[in-house]
Design a protein around this motif. Structure first.
Motif, short mmCIF file in Angstrom:
data_model
loop_
_atom_site.label_atom_id
_atom_site.label_comp_id
_atom_site.label_asym_id
_atom_site.label_seq_id
_atom_site.Cartn_x
_atom_site.Cartn_y
_atom_site.Cartn_z
N LYS A 1 -60.53 36.99 -2.61
CA LYS A 1 -60.30 36.54 -1.24
C LYS A 1 -60.47 35.03 -1.13
CE LYS A 1 -61.64 40.83 1.00
NZ LYS A 1 -62.66 41.53 1.76
N THR A 2 -61.46 34.49 -1.84
CA THR A 2 -61.76 33.07 -1.75
C THR A 2 -60.76 32.23 -2.53
OG1 THR A 2 -64.11 33.55 -1.51
CG2 THR A 2 -63.52 31.32 -2.19
N PHE A 3 -60.45 32.62 -3.76
CA PHE A 3 -59.65 31.77 -4.65
C PHE A 3 -58.20 32.22 -4.80
CE2 PHE A 3 -64.09 31.30 -6.04
CZ PHE A 3 -64.23 29.95 -5.81
N GLY A 4 -57.90 33.45 -4.45
CA GLY A 4 -56.53 33.95 -4.47
C GLY A 4 -55.80 33.70 -5.77
N ASP A 5 -54.63 33.08 -5.68
CA ASP A 5 -53.77 32.86 -6.84
C ASP A 5 -54.33 31.87 -7.85
OD1 ASP A 5 -51.91 34.70 -6.00
OD2 ASP A 5 -50.68 33.22 -4.96
N ASP A 6 -55.41 31.18 -7.51
CA ASP A 6 -56.02 30.26 -8.46
C ASP A 6 -56.70 31.01 -9.60
OD1 ASP A 6 -55.17 28.04 -7.07
OD2 ASP A 6 -57.05 27.81 -5.96
N ILE A 7 -56.99 32.28 -9.41
CA ILE A 7 -57.60 33.08 -10.48
C ILE A 7 -56.50 33.52 -11.43
CG2 ILE A 7 -58.87 35.18 -11.04
CD1 ILE A 7 -60.20 34.96 -8.29
N LYS A 8 -56.59 33.06 -12.65
CA LYS A 8 -55.55 33.33 -13.65
C LYS A 8 -55.89 34.50 -14.55
CE LYS A 8 -53.23 29.85 -12.16
NZ LYS A 8 -52.42 30.12 -11.00
N GLY A 9 -57.16 34.89 -14.59
CA GLY A 9 -57.55 35.99 -15.47
C GLY A 9 -58.93 36.50 -15.13
N VAL A 10 -59.19 37.71 -15.62
CA VAL A 10 -60.50 38.34 -15.45
C VAL A 10 -60.94 38.81 -16.83
CG1 VAL A 10 -61.75 40.27 -14.43
CG2 VAL A 10 -59.97 39.10 -13.11
N GLU A 11 -62.08 38.31 -17.26
CA GLU A 11 -62.59 38.65 -18.58
C GLU A 11 -63.68 39.70 -18.44
OE1 GLU A 11 -63.19 35.78 -22.15
OE2 GLU A 11 -65.04 35.79 -20.97
N GLY A 12 -63.66 40.66 -19.34
CA GLY A 12 -64.69 41.68 -19.36
C GLY A 12 -65.36 41.75 -20.72
N LEU A 13 -66.66 41.90 -20.73
CA LEU A 13 -67.41 42.13 -21.96
C LEU A 13 -68.18 43.41 -21.75
CD1 LEU A 13 -68.30 41.19 -24.76
CD2 LEU A 13 -70.16 39.96 -23.65
N TRP A 14 -67.78 44.45 -22.45
CA TRP A 14 -68.36 45.78 -22.28
C TRP A 14 -69.20 46.10 -23.50
CZ3 TRP A 14 -62.71 47.57 -21.43
CH2 TRP A 14 -62.23 47.03 -20.22
N THR A 15 -70.47 46.39 -23.26
CA THR A 15 -71.40 46.56 -24.36
C THR A 15 -72.50 47.56 -23.98
OG1 THR A 15 -72.75 45.34 -25.95
CG2 THR A 15 -72.84 44.58 -23.67
N TYR A 16 -73.49 47.68 -24.84
CA TYR A 16 -74.65 48.53 -24.59
C TYR A 16 -75.76 47.71 -23.95
CZ TYR A 16 -72.53 52.13 -27.49
OH TYR A 16 -71.69 53.09 -27.98
N SER A 17 -76.55 48.35 -23.11
CA SER A 17 -77.70 47.68 -22.51
C SER A 17 -78.88 47.76 -23.47
CB SER A 17 -78.05 48.32 -21.17
OG SER A 17 -78.48 49.65 -21.38
N VAL B 1 -62.29 41.90 -23.28
CA VAL B 1 -60.90 41.96 -22.84
C VAL B 1 -60.61 40.82 -21.87
CG1 VAL B 1 -60.79 44.47 -23.09
CG2 VAL B 1 -61.42 43.50 -20.90
N LEU B 2 -59.34 40.51 -21.75
CA LEU B 2 -58.88 39.53 -20.76
C LEU B 2 -57.67 40.10 -20.05
CD1 LEU B 2 -59.07 36.72 -19.46
CD2 LEU B 2 -57.55 35.90 -21.28
N PHE B 3 -57.81 40.31 -18.74
CA PHE B 3 -56.72 40.75 -17.89
C PHE B 3 -56.09 39.52 -17.26
CE2 PHE B 3 -59.77 44.28 -17.84
CZ PHE B 3 -58.96 45.35 -18.19
N THR B 4 -54.75 39.41 -17.34
CA THR B 4 -54.05 38.26 -16.76
C THR B 4 -52.85 38.74 -15.96
OG1 THR B 4 -52.75 38.00 -18.79
CG2 THR B 4 -54.76 36.66 -18.58
N LYS B 5 -52.29 37.81 -15.18
CA LYS B 5 -51.10 38.11 -14.37
C LYS B 5 -49.86 37.81 -15.17
CE LYS B 5 -53.21 37.60 -9.92
NZ LYS B 5 -53.16 37.07 -8.60
#
Length: 85
Positions: free
Chosen positions: A7-23, A81-85
């Motif tokens: 909502k704040t940055f809109g189209d300025d966000i080019k990707g979402v990175e995830g690091l999935w691991t064990y606690s 992972v890296l999710f992008t548009k």
């Protein structure tokens, strides 16, 4: 948190990175559990990319227009992972 960033940055966000691991207590994150249960080495039949989109973060990413994913690192203990548009 992520929704407010969209909502704040809109189209300025080019990707979402995830690091999935064990606690520290040895339990896998929900995203890691979903990913591992859906890829070939845990009995699933999805590609790594499809398995990434079949996680909580992956569903959110696709819903918000992030339709590409690259697996930057993966082993049985950690997935990045890296999710992008």
């Amino acid at each position: 948190m992520i929704s407010s960033a969209i909502k704040t940055f809109g189209d300025d966000i080019k990707g979402v990175e995830g690091l999935w691991t064990y606690s520290a207590d040895g339990s896998a994150s929900d995203n890691l559990k979903s990913f591992l249960n859906n890829v070939n080495w845990m009995g699933g039949s999805m590609s790594r990319e499809d398995a990434a989109f079949n996680t909580i973060t992956g569903h959110w990413a696709k819903k918000n227009g992030f339709t590409n994913v690259s697996i930057q690192y993966d082993d049985a203990d950690e997935i990045k992972v890296l999710f992008t548009k």
